[in-house]
Structure formats: structure tokens, C-alpha cells
Scaffold this active site. Structure first.
Site, PDB file in Angstrom:
ATOM      1  N   LYS A 202      31.403  26.240  42.047  1.00 22.56           N
ATOM      2  CA  LYS A 202      30.799  25.535  40.869  1.00 22.56           C
ATOM      3  C   LYS A 202      30.099  26.758  39.974  1.00 22.56           C
ATOM      4  O   LYS A 202      30.124  26.801  38.875  1.00 22.56           O
ATOM      5  CB  LYS A 202      29.844  24.738  41.563  1.00 22.56           C
ATOM      6  CG  LYS A 202      28.481  24.094  40.393  1.00 22.56           C
ATOM      7  CD  LYS A 202      29.217  23.215  39.435  1.00 22.56           C
ATOM      8  CE  LYS A 202      28.370  22.959  38.324  1.00 22.56           C
ATOM      9  NZ  LYS A 202      28.925  22.493  37.048  1.00 22.56           N
ATOM     10  N   ASN A 206      30.854  27.944  35.941  1.00 22.54           N
ATOM     11  CA  ASN A 206      29.937  28.027  34.683  1.00 22.54           C
ATOM     12  C   ASN A 206      29.841  29.427  34.321  1.00 22.54           C
ATOM     13  O   ASN A 206      29.595  29.767  32.944  1.00 22.54           O
ATOM     14  CB  ASN A 206      28.797  27.654  35.259  1.00 22.54           C
ATOM     15  CG  ASN A 206      28.697  25.980  35.058  1.00 22.54           C
ATOM     16  OD1 ASN A 206      29.436  25.507  34.808  1.00 22.54           O
ATOM     17  ND2 ASN A 206      27.556  25.373  36.056  1.00 22.54           N
ATOM     18  N   CYS A 260      48.595  50.578  27.276  1.00 27.92           N
ATOM     19  CA  CYS A 260      47.949  49.576  26.182  1.00 27.92           C
ATOM     20  C   CYS A 260      46.833  49.193  26.310  1.00 27.92           C
ATOM     21  O   CYS A 260      46.286  49.294  25.221  1.00 27.92           O
ATOM     22  CB  CYS A 260      49.196  48.442  26.268  1.00 27.92           C
ATOM     23  SG  CYS A 260      50.776  48.715  25.795  1.00 27.92           S
TER      24      CYS A 260
END
Ligand SMILES: NC(=O)c1ccc[n+]([C@@H]2O[C@H](COP(=O)([O-])OP(=O)(O)OC[C@H]3O[C@@H](n4cnc5c(N)ncnc54)[C@H](O)[C@@H]3O)[C@@H](O)[C@H]2O)c1
Length: 407
Positions: A202, A206, A260
């Protein structure tokens, strides 16, 4: 089901309203104003569709609210805990409300003969649920489940009914079965994991959302300074579901390198300086990459041995490109520290290397020819084996080896 919901904030109210469509729900809060509002058929929060669900629930006698935890626990088989876990001054979660409500629930459950399931939905740091089980629920006829909530305010009802997935961690099989029943009307994959993983999931979700917002905004500021429409650029970025918005590049592993990424990141930062645009997130990407290399160095050094073999040298498997390979950095470091170093990479052979690659390697690791081995067996005798690419070395591994897997 007979369900009690502890904490009538955003999560608790939405959960109560939706569950009351098909269950007997009692909401519990320490705030009598919220309790009163619900009992009068009104929502204590502003949220699309919730008003009607609350009104219907109360009218159908499926929903009521109380400040009396005892009444709620004795009259339910399952309790959902949605109390707040706000931030403390130091940034940590304040777990006082969670601790208090679980202590209360535990005392009340002791008065019951029947099995009771406690589902924790409050966001909490990893280890919290296990600690609470140890503190309040040992040897009780109780199931404990941690079930992170992913709803967003503003679209909470839709998000509850249609979540990306349902994740649960439970302390017994009975809880898992009850959770399947609890979610039977939600058409979404149910995933079972450990308490700590469910808890951190959780928080990481976020953190990831915050990261995406900041990244999008930094690209927006950069583009604006060049008269480019950042929304169009990000629309095109998001259209690529193969590399950009995908699982690619998101799993923990080793530092980035190659010809790259470092080059274009450097050039991007040069351009931001030209326009005097401040982009702290993107500006610190290489710092984090360095931290990853240093963490690997520390891991290898922590074994206090003096011989190390590196399986894989190019910046990623399946190529001989060594430019800016972070593995070359590792090798350099350990040669410098006086370790006996061996290298195996089937794609990197001095005889076959040409041009920029060969020059780069001979410049970075001058005595490379003495360290490179053609046969994997020849490097397996070092005390530490560092796996840089996805080699299957299980069959070759001998006892008493320290493995450092960076793949
Ligand atoms: N708000 C969101 O969008 C959202 C989304 C997902 C997860 N979460 C998490 O869910 C949890 C709840 O969030 P929220 O926004 O609904 O919180 P909130 O602060 O809006 O509501 C919490 C409620 O719990 C009540 N409460 C406190 N102690 C209590 C007790 N002992 N007994 C009964 N009630 C008690 C408070 O009075 C309050 O009404 C938090 O951990 C939060 O991080 C919130």
C-alpha cells in the site's frame, strides 16, 4: 454477513455504505456527530454516490452506527478496522488509534465464544499487524487479516467496487475463506501474500503514484522551457505499453548502464541547466544509481574474503556492450582493493571484441586479458561469486561459496 466497521472516515464510510447493500453493517466511531449523521441517513463525508447508499442502507435497516464498540463486536462476526494512521512529527505513521481500537476489539472478542475475523484496512508500516497479533490476539478464537485499501477520494465507490486487485494476508485458512465470501460481489483477482508484503504494498503504491506525478510535472516544466507541449510528450510516452508503461525496468536488480541511458540522462540535465529549470527528481537519478553500485560493493566486501568472480560483465545479458557497464565499475573497484578477480561472460571475448568496446575495456581494466575466462568452471573457485546476469550456476556451485546475486 454481520459486519462492524471501526472508524467512520473516508474509508470506513464508503466501506459501510457499499457493504450495507447486502450485509448487516454497524459502523463504530468515537465521534458521536458522525454516528448521528449516519443514523439519520446522511453521509458524514462528501463523496460521489455515498449519500444514496447510506440513505438506502439506513432505510432498509441494513446500516446503523454507534459509539458502543461492545454492541458492535457482539453483534458481528467480522470487524473492518479503518481508523486513521496520520503522520507523526518525524514522518512515521501514528499507530495510536490502531493500537487502541485493536486492544478494545481484543478485549471484547474475549467475551465471545464464536470465531471473529478482524480485517485491518488502515495503512500501516510493515510488521505492524504481526506486532498487534502478538500483543492482542495470541491464543484467541480470532482470524486476523490485513487487506490494503486502494480507493481514491472522489471516485471511492467506483474504486472499491472495481479495484485493480484484492490483496489479503491472513493468519489462518478460515480467514481466507471468509475474505473470499466478503468480496464475492467484487469482480477482481484475489491475491494472497504475507502481512509485511501486503502492508508495504500500500505504501509503495502511494510512493509510486507520487513519483509519477513528480516525474510528469518535471517533464512538463522542462518541455515548457523549450516551448514543447509536455502533455503531448507524456501522452506519447504513456502510449508505449511495451517499454514505458509496463513491467520493464521496474524490478529491483542492479544499476543501469550501457551506451544510452547514462548518455541521454547527462544530456537531458545539460539542457535543463541551459534553461535554468530545476528538476530535483531527474537531477538525482544518477545519485541513486551510484548508491546501488555502492550497496553492491558493500555487500561483496561484507564477506571479508579476498577472491571474487564476476559472472557477467556487459551492461546487460545478451550483449557485449561494455560502455558504462556498472559491472565494469565493480570489477575496477575490487581490483583496486587488491582482490583476486576473475571474470566470465560468454559474450565478452577479447579476441572478438572490436572498436569502442575493446578500447573501453582495455582503458578501464588494463590487465583484463589475465582476468577473463572462457569457461565458467574456471571461475567457480573464488570465495565470492557475483552473479550479474541470469546464469544458472546451481549445478556448478561448490560448498562454502558466498553468492551475491545482482541479476
Ligand atoms: N482516505 C483515503 O483515500 C484512503 C485510501 C486508502 C487507505 N486509507 C487509509 O485508511 C485509513 C483510514 O483513512 P481515512 O481517510 O478514512 O481516515 P479518517 O481520519 O478520515 O477517519 C478515521 C476515523 O476513525 C475514527 N476513530 C479513531 N479512533 C477510533 C476508535 N478507537 N474507534 C472507532 N473509531 C475511531 C475517527 O474518529 C475518524 O472518524 C488510514 O490508515 C488511511 O491511510 C485512506
Amino acid at each position: 454477513m454481520k459486519i462492524s466497521i471501526f472508524g467512520l472516515g473516508y474509508v470506513g464510510v464508503v466501506t459501510s455504505a457499499i457493504l450495507a447493500r447486502n450485509n448487516q453493517v454497524v459502523g463504530v466511531d468515537v465521534n458521536p456527530v458522525k454516528v448521528d449523521l449516519i443514523n439519520k441517513g446522511n453521509s458524514p463525508i462528501i463523496e460521489t454516490d455515498v449519500d444514496k447508499l447510506i440513505k438506502d442502507g439506513v432505510e432498509n435497516n441494513n446500516l446503523k452506527a454507534t459509539t458502543d464498540s461492545k454492541e458492535a463486536i457482539l453483534d458481528s462476526d467480522l470487524s473492518v478496522v479503518c481508523v486513521g494512521t496520520p503522520s507523526n512529527q518525524d514522518g512515521s505513521h501514528n499507530l495510536n488509534y490502531l493500537d487502541k481500537v485493536l486492544s478494545e476489539i481484543s478485549d471484547l472478542i474475549k467475551e465471545k465464544d464464536s470465531y471473529h475475523l478482524v480485517v485491518i484496512r488502515s495503512t500501516s508500516p510493515p510488521g505492524t499487524t504481526e506486532e498487534m497479533i502478538e500483543k492482542y490476539f495470541k491464543n484467541l478464537n480470532v482470524g486476523i487479516c490485513f487487506n490494503p485499501e486502494f480507493l481514491r477520494e472522489g471516485s471511492a465507490v467506483k474504486d472499491y467496487i472495481n479495484p485493480p486487485y484484492i490483496v489479503i494476508a491472513c493468519n489462518d485458512d478460515k480467514s481466507i475463506e471468509l475474505m473470499k465470501e466478503f468480496y464475492k460481489e467484487v469482480d477482481s483477482e484475489l491475491l494472497i501474500t504475507s502481512f509485511k508484503e501486503a502492508e508495504i504494498l500500500k505504501i509503495v503504491s502511494n510512493v509510486f503514484h507520487a513519483l509519477k506525478i513528480v516525474f510528469g510535472n518535471e517533464i512538463g516544466r522542462f518541455c515548457e522551457s523549450y516551448g514543447i507541449d509536455g502533455r503531448n510528450v507524456m501522452d506519447l510516452i504513456c502510449k508505449d505499453k511495451k517499454l514505458n508503461i509496463s513491467e520493464k525496468y521496474l524490478k529491483p536488480g542492479f544499476a543501469y548502464g550501457g551506451s544510452c541511458l547514462p548518455k541521454d540522462l547527462k544530456s537531458f540535465l545539460y539542457l535543463t541547466k541551459q534553461k535554468d529549470v530545476c528538476l530535483p527528481l531527474i537531477g538525482n537519478i544518477s545519485l541513486s544509481n551510484e548508491a546501488q553500485i555502492n550497496a553492491a560493493i558493500n555487500k561483496i566486501q561484507s564477506h571479508n574474503k579476498k577472491s571474487v568472480s564476476f559472472l557477467g560483465l556487459s551492461f546487460k545479458p545478451g550483449t557485449d556492450d561494455l560502455r558504462e557497464s556498472p559491472y565494469v565499475r565493480l570489477v575496477e573497484h575490487f581490483i583496486g582493493k587488491g582482490y583476486s578477480v576473475k571474470i566470465y561472460d560468454p559474450n565478452v571475448s577479447l579476441a572478438k571484441l572490436m572498436g569502442a568496446n575493446k578500447e573501453y575495456l582495455e582503458r578501464e581494466i588494463p590487465h583484463i586479458s589475465q582476468l577473463l575466462y572462457e569457461d565458467m568452471d574456471d571461475v567457480m573457485d573464488s570465495e565470492i561469486l557475483v552473479i550479474n546476469h541470469n546464469f544458472d550456476i546451481k549445478s556448478n556451485i561448490q560448498d562454502k561459496k558466498y553468492l551475491v546475486d545482482l541479476s
